[in-house]
Motif scaffolding. Structure first.
Motif, short mmCIF file in Angstrom:
data_model
loop_
_atom_site.label_atom_id
_atom_site.label_comp_id
_atom_site.label_asym_id
_atom_site.label_seq_id
_atom_site.Cartn_x
_atom_site.Cartn_y
_atom_site.Cartn_z
N THR A 249 0.83 -1.21 0.00
CA THR A 249 0.00 0.00 0.00
C THR A 249 0.87 1.26 0.00
O THR A 249 0.50 2.27 -0.61
N THR A 250 2.02 1.21 0.66
CA THR A 250 2.91 2.37 0.69
C THR A 250 3.58 2.58 -0.66
O THR A 250 3.79 3.73 -1.09
N VAL A 251 3.94 1.49 -1.33
CA VAL A 251 4.48 1.60 -2.69
C VAL A 251 3.51 2.39 -3.56
O VAL A 251 3.90 3.34 -4.26
N TYR A 252 2.24 2.03 -3.50
CA TYR A 252 1.24 2.70 -4.34
C TYR A 252 0.91 4.10 -3.83
O TYR A 252 0.51 4.96 -4.61
N MET A 253 1.04 4.33 -2.54
CA MET A 253 0.88 5.70 -2.05
C MET A 253 1.90 6.62 -2.73
O MET A 253 1.57 7.72 -3.16
N PHE A 254 3.15 6.15 -2.83
CA PHE A 254 4.19 6.95 -3.48
C PHE A 254 3.97 7.04 -5.00
O PHE A 254 4.01 8.14 -5.57
N SER A 255 3.76 5.91 -5.65
CA SER A 255 3.70 5.94 -7.12
C SER A 255 2.42 6.60 -7.62
O SER A 255 2.45 7.36 -8.60
N ASN A 256 1.28 6.35 -6.96
CA ASN A 256 0.04 7.02 -7.35
C ASN A 256 0.09 8.51 -7.02
O ASN A 256 -0.50 9.34 -7.71
N GLY A 257 0.79 8.83 -5.92
CA GLY A 257 0.79 10.21 -5.46
C GLY A 257 1.70 11.13 -6.26
O GLY A 257 1.44 12.34 -6.33
N GLY A 280 -0.74 16.84 5.30
CA GLY A 280 -1.92 17.08 4.47
C GLY A 280 -1.80 16.44 3.10
O GLY A 280 -2.78 15.91 2.57
N CYS A 281 -0.61 16.48 2.52
CA CYS A 281 -0.40 15.87 1.20
C CYS A 281 -0.57 14.36 1.28
O CYS A 281 -1.18 13.74 0.40
N VAL A 282 -0.01 13.74 2.31
CA VAL A 282 -0.16 12.30 2.48
C VAL A 282 -1.64 11.94 2.61
O VAL A 282 -2.14 11.02 1.94
N ASP A 283 -2.37 12.67 3.43
CA ASP A 283 -3.80 12.40 3.62
C ASP A 283 -4.57 12.55 2.31
O ASP A 283 -5.44 11.72 2.00
N GLU A 284 -4.26 13.59 1.56
CA GLU A 284 -5.02 13.85 0.33
C GLU A 284 -4.65 12.86 -0.77
O GLU A 284 -5.52 12.46 -1.56
N VAL A 285 -3.40 12.44 -0.85
CA VAL A 285 -3.03 11.40 -1.80
C VAL A 285 -3.78 10.11 -1.48
O VAL A 285 -4.32 9.45 -2.37
N LEU A 286 -3.83 9.75 -0.21
CA LEU A 286 -4.53 8.53 0.20
C LEU A 286 -6.03 8.63 -0.07
O LEU A 286 -6.67 7.63 -0.41
N ARG A 287 -6.58 9.81 0.08
CA ARG A 287 -8.01 9.98 -0.20
C ARG A 287 -8.29 9.86 -1.70
O ARG A 287 -9.20 9.13 -2.12
N MET A 288 -7.51 10.56 -2.50
CA MET A 288 -7.81 10.62 -3.94
C MET A 288 -7.34 9.39 -4.70
O MET A 288 -7.93 9.03 -5.72
N GLU A 289 -6.27 8.76 -4.24
CA GLU A 289 -5.71 7.61 -4.96
C GLU A 289 -5.49 6.46 -3.98
O GLU A 289 -4.38 5.99 -3.78
N SER A 290 -6.57 6.02 -3.37
CA SER A 290 -6.48 4.94 -2.38
C SER A 290 -5.84 3.70 -3.00
O SER A 290 -6.32 3.23 -4.04
N PRO A 291 -4.79 3.16 -2.40
CA PRO A 291 -4.21 1.93 -2.95
C PRO A 291 -5.20 0.76 -2.92
O PRO A 291 -5.25 -0.03 -3.86
N VAL A 292 -5.99 0.63 -1.85
CA VAL A 292 -7.00 -0.42 -1.75
C VAL A 292 -8.34 0.18 -2.16
O VAL A 292 -8.78 1.18 -1.58
N PRO A 338 -4.53 19.73 -0.07
CA PRO A 338 -3.86 19.22 1.13
C PRO A 338 -4.29 19.93 2.41
O PRO A 338 -3.91 19.49 3.50
N HIS A 339 -5.07 21.00 2.28
CA HIS A 339 -5.59 21.70 3.46
C HIS A 339 -7.06 21.34 3.72
O HIS A 339 -7.71 22.00 4.53
N ARG A 340 -7.54 20.33 3.05
CA ARG A 340 -8.95 19.97 3.11
C ARG A 340 -9.37 19.60 4.54
O ARG A 340 -8.71 18.82 5.22
N ALA A 341 -10.50 20.16 4.97
CA ALA A 341 -11.10 19.77 6.24
C ALA A 341 -12.10 18.65 5.97
O ALA A 341 -12.40 18.32 4.82
N GLY A 342 -12.63 18.08 7.02
CA GLY A 342 -13.63 17.04 6.83
C GLY A 342 -13.19 15.72 7.42
O GLY A 342 -12.18 15.63 8.13
N PRO A 343 -13.92 14.65 7.14
CA PRO A 343 -13.62 13.35 7.77
C PRO A 343 -12.34 12.74 7.20
O PRO A 343 -11.91 13.09 6.10
N PRO A 344 -11.72 11.85 7.94
CA PRO A 344 -10.52 11.18 7.42
C PRO A 344 -10.89 10.23 6.29
O PRO A 344 -12.02 9.72 6.22
#
Length: 407
Positions: A249-257, A280-292, A338-344
């Motif tokens: 999942t971390t591999v894809y966090m980096f490559s997708n992000g 914020g960038c890590v959170d937003e990458v995971l939100r927009m390009e979830s590996p799973v 990356p400054h997005r508020a709201g739920p995780p």
């Protein structure tokens, strides 16, 4: 476009490369929808993409992970279903209690210098490979080795074994896809599980003879002392699943992000030295390009979900990646902020099966991304790229870049 057409589109090559228009179309039908009774959907009764509903089901301990009736006949399924990621309470609770003790703030703090050292070394190698305009495969040279080396050092795998290990990981990941249950993929996954089990048996025996400071050494010590409620075979199953889940999942966090971040030069210019922005960038990458992209849960009894009846033991497909772009919870969901508020985001799940390695993955992203762009402010993608053929674990496996002038 009806739900059947949307699911057919998702299963297509076009849908695998870009599922987000199909998720957007699904949101127009509501947070959950019945699935037509067809062979390719035979185990799924409903599909859910609404954030609140997916979150609700994942948090409900009654909803469980179903198992095929022949699971004991397959090595890969025996491995899965004797690990905490795939098993249900009370065994899940018993196993997770053992491993939860290892992911402590103290251990995470001790990992920081390890991550920084590994990241720095990989950046040096990228600079050398990218000198004079040479192309670099970002996945092979950075996105894969960073989390693999971090988890290997944390767990206690020899670095020299990682290339052999990766092939077995790939075979298992291919089988886990929604379209991966072919006889050929099952055979490869069974082979991978059998070989990995043998590998860990030898490694555990070696650690008994020569203990170190790694996770395996610590677990062997308490296992032999009778200090944990876990068998050695269960320990092996959990180590296989933990390593796979914690680094792929971390591999894809980096490559997708990376392409996502490179589309926002103002953000990457500000990243070095700004820890809050990095988080914020890590959170937003995971939100927009979830590996799973999805999980499945079975109903503990006859019930209703979002007004839709679901019978006992029927499965609901929970589209995590769709929930992370639910416009009801994330205004303008296709915009990177990356400054997005709201739920995780639900990228690492929630509830009983929340990913145990998520804190490690987020830490790697927070430490690695600012250093990457500080070293290579002119980093650029140099070739078109494609995503893996999987709908379960979706990510970029090859991503060629030029580094520009390194600092």
């Amino acid at each position: 476009m009806d739900v059947d057409e949307i699911l057919t589109g998702l299963y297509s090559e076009q849908g695998r490369q870009n599922p987000y228009p199909w998720y957007a179309a699904l949101h127009e039908h509501g947070p959950i929808n019945a699935v037509p009774k067809r062979a390719e959907h035979s185990t799924i009764t409903a599909v859910a993409g609404g954030y609140d509903l997916v979150d609700q089901v994942l948090r409900d301990p009654g909803w469980y992970k179903g198992a095929p009736p022949d699971w004991q006949d397959q090595e890969i399924l025996r491995t899965f279903l004797t690990s905490m990621m795939f098993i249900n309470p009370p065994d899940h609770t018993r196993m997770r209690a053992v491993f939860a003790k290892t992911f402590t703030p103290r251990r995470l703090g001790a990992l920081e210098p390890v991550i920084v050292r590994i990241v720095t070394d990989r950046l040096d190698r990228m600079a050398e490979a990218g000198a004079d305009g040479g192309e670099v495969d970002f996945v092979a040279d950075f996105a894969y080795p960073v989390p693999a080396l971090v988890m290997a050092e944390f767990i206690g795998l020899p670095e020299a074994d990682l290339a052999w290990y990766r092939q077995r990981v790939d075979w298992i990941d291919e089988y886990m896809d929604v379209a991966g249950k072919t006889p050929e993929r099952l055979a490869r996954a069974n082979q991978a599980a059998e070989e990995l089990r043998g590998y860990y048996r030898e490694l555990l025996a070696h650690r008994r003879r020569q203990p170190g400071e790694d996770l395996i050494s610590g677990l062997v010590e308490v296992l032999d002392a009778g200090g944990v409620d876990l068998t050695e075979e269960e320990l092996i199953s959990n180590l296989i699943v933990l390593f796979n889940a914690s680094f792929v999942t971390t591999v894809y966090m980096f490559s997708n992000g990376l392409p996502l971040l490179l589309a926002h030069p103002d953000v990457i210019a500000a990243l070095p030295g700004d820890d809050a922005l990095a988080r914020g960038c890590v959170d937003e990458v995971l939100r927009m390009e979830s590996p799973v992209h999805f999980l499945a849960r079975a109903a503990p009894h006859d019930t209703e979900v979002g007004g839709l009846p679901v019978a006992r033991d029927e499965n609901v497909l929970l589209l995590i990646a769709a929930a992370n772009r639910d416009p009801a919870r994330f205004p303008d969901p296709d915009r990177f902020d990356p400054h997005r508020a709201g739920p995780p985001s639900l990228a690492f799940g929630v509830g009983l099966h929340f990913c145990l390695g998520s804190a490690v993955s987020r830490l790697e992203g927070r430490l690695a991304l600012p250093r990457l762009f500080a070293r290579f402010p002119e980093l650029a993608v140099s070739q078109p790229y494609t995503y893996s053929g999987s709908l379960f674990l979706r990510g970029i496996d090859k991503l060629f870049v030029t580094t520009g002038e390194a600092r």
